[in-house]
Design an enzyme around this catalytic site. Structure first.
Site, PDB file in Angstrom:
ATOM      1  N   ASP A 172      27.234  44.263   5.465  1.00 21.16           N
ATOM      2  CA  ASP A 172      27.170  45.490   5.817  1.00 21.16           C
ATOM      3  C   ASP A 172      25.633  45.964   5.755  1.00 21.16           C
ATOM      4  O   ASP A 172      24.701  45.103   5.269  1.00 21.16           O
ATOM      5  CB  ASP A 172      27.791  46.463   4.722  1.00 21.16           C
ATOM      6  CG  ASP A 172      29.152  46.302   4.409  1.00 21.16           C
ATOM      7  OD1 ASP A 172      29.864  45.682   5.615  1.00 21.16           O
ATOM      8  OD2 ASP A 172      29.672  46.858   3.660  1.00 21.16           O
ATOM      9  N   ARG A 173      25.237  46.982   6.679  1.00 19.00           N
ATOM     10  CA  ARG A 173      23.743  47.373   6.887  1.00 19.00           C
ATOM     11  C   ARG A 173      23.131  47.354   5.441  1.00 19.00           C
ATOM     12  O   ARG A 173      21.895  46.768   5.356  1.00 19.00           O
ATOM     13  CB  ARG A 173      23.568  48.234   7.735  1.00 19.00           C
ATOM     14  CG  ARG A 173      22.150  48.886   7.936  1.00 19.00           C
ATOM     15  CD  ARG A 173      22.165  50.331   8.668  1.00 19.00           C
ATOM     16  NE  ARG A 173      22.840  51.355   7.524  1.00 19.00           N
ATOM     17  CZ  ARG A 173      23.119  52.398   8.030  1.00 19.00           C
ATOM     18  NH1 ARG A 173      22.901  52.836   9.155  1.00 19.00           N
ATOM     19  NH2 ARG A 173      23.741  53.319   7.169  1.00 19.00           N
TER      20      ARG A 173
END
Length: 297
Positions: free
Chosen positions: A133-134
């Site tokens: 995930d970012r």
């Protein structure tokens, strides 16, 4: 990029080159076709056809085809923790999107890799073996060729790759370790959030307590995944009542402590796709998680 070489033995005598490739090089059929089209196989140093027969003492070699990505190059820092001719593993910083999307067409890890290749003179097609995930930091695996990508992907699917994460969760977990075995799905196709639900994909997360902070109400844990579902750790820990610290999707944002979910991909163990040697890689805990832990003391 490593060559694939086989020294023909007495047992191989009389085999065709293409049979040697199928027997000793675990290439996908798609990759074998690329190798054939680009005439990348040699017999004793000379270009050869697949139907040529080999004899004891001959040397069959294959060079993988060169491929390139065409993302825009951007000067974004990258932090390698392991690299060779086939693989690049980086310690991804939080806030960095892995691959360009409609919502994030630039400023991604792929753009940073293109800049790095231009600087080093190396060029390959960017292939992300895993995704983060970012706002999750830690080990991101980039394969430099399709063979390496396919081999490690197969290891992941057969649960041969050990992925260890470090997380800070809300609440004080009383038991020293535990396992969450609960299926994960997407209740609403229009919502990015996942959840534990009947009919979801089988998902297993093991966790172990590293430190407890009873006065602050948090726990530092290590996690090992048997499966790799989207948001798996975040969903499972929230499901058992210990959401990740500052997780805006599955818990409560705590920007005064840390500006993203406190999750870090800390180590990875796998078998190298070419050398067949065991590889262990670690990525140190990022400063924002260190600062969060320091604030509990």
């Amino acid at each position: 990029m490593a060559d694939f070489v086989h020294h023909v033995t007495a047992e191989d005598d009389g085999m065709e080159v293409r049979e040697i490739m199928r027997e000793y090089f675990t290439f996908s059929s798609r990759l074998r076709n690329k190798i054939k089209r680009n005439k990348l196989t040699t017999l004793n140093g000379q270009p050869t056809e697949g139907w040529h027969r080999v004899h004891e003492g001959d040397v069959v070699a294959v060079v993988l085809p060169e491929e390139r990505s065409d993302f825009e190059a951007e000067n974004i820092p990258l932090f390698p923790v392991y690299e060779d001719e086939d693989l690049l593993l980086i310690n991804k910083q939080p806030g960095l999107v892995v691959h360009p999307t409609k919502g994030n067409p630039s400023g991604t890890c792929a753009n940073a890799l293109m800049y790095r290749m231009n600087e080093t003179g190396e060029h390959f097609k960017v292939r992300f073996v895993n995704r983060l995930d970012r706002d999750t930091s830690g080990i991101l695996v980039i394969a430099k060729n399709s063979f390496a990508q396919n081999e490690i992907t197969k290891q992941m699917k057969s649960n041969q790759v050990e992925k260890r994460y470090i997380a800070i969760v809300e609440g004080v977990i009383p038991e020293d370790n535990g396992t969450v075995d609960a299926p994960i799905g997407r209740p609403d196709p229009d919502d990015v959030r996942r959840g534990v639900m009947a009919g979801g994909h089988p998902s297993v997360t093991h966790y172990k307590v590293i430190s407890r902070y009873p006065e602050s109400g948090f726990t530092l844990i290590a996690l090992v995944l048997e499966t790799g579902r989207t948001h798996q750790i975040r969903v499972h820990m929230a499901h058992i009542g210990y959401p990740l610290l500052s997780d805006h999707l599955y818990g409560t944002e705590r920007p005064e402590i840390i500006g993203r979910q406190a999750l870090h991909s800390a180590s990875l163990d796998f078998i190298h796709p070419v050398s067949a040697k065991h590889v262990h890689v670690e990525a140190p805990l990022p400063e924002d998680m260190k600062n969060a832990l320091a604030s509990f003391r």
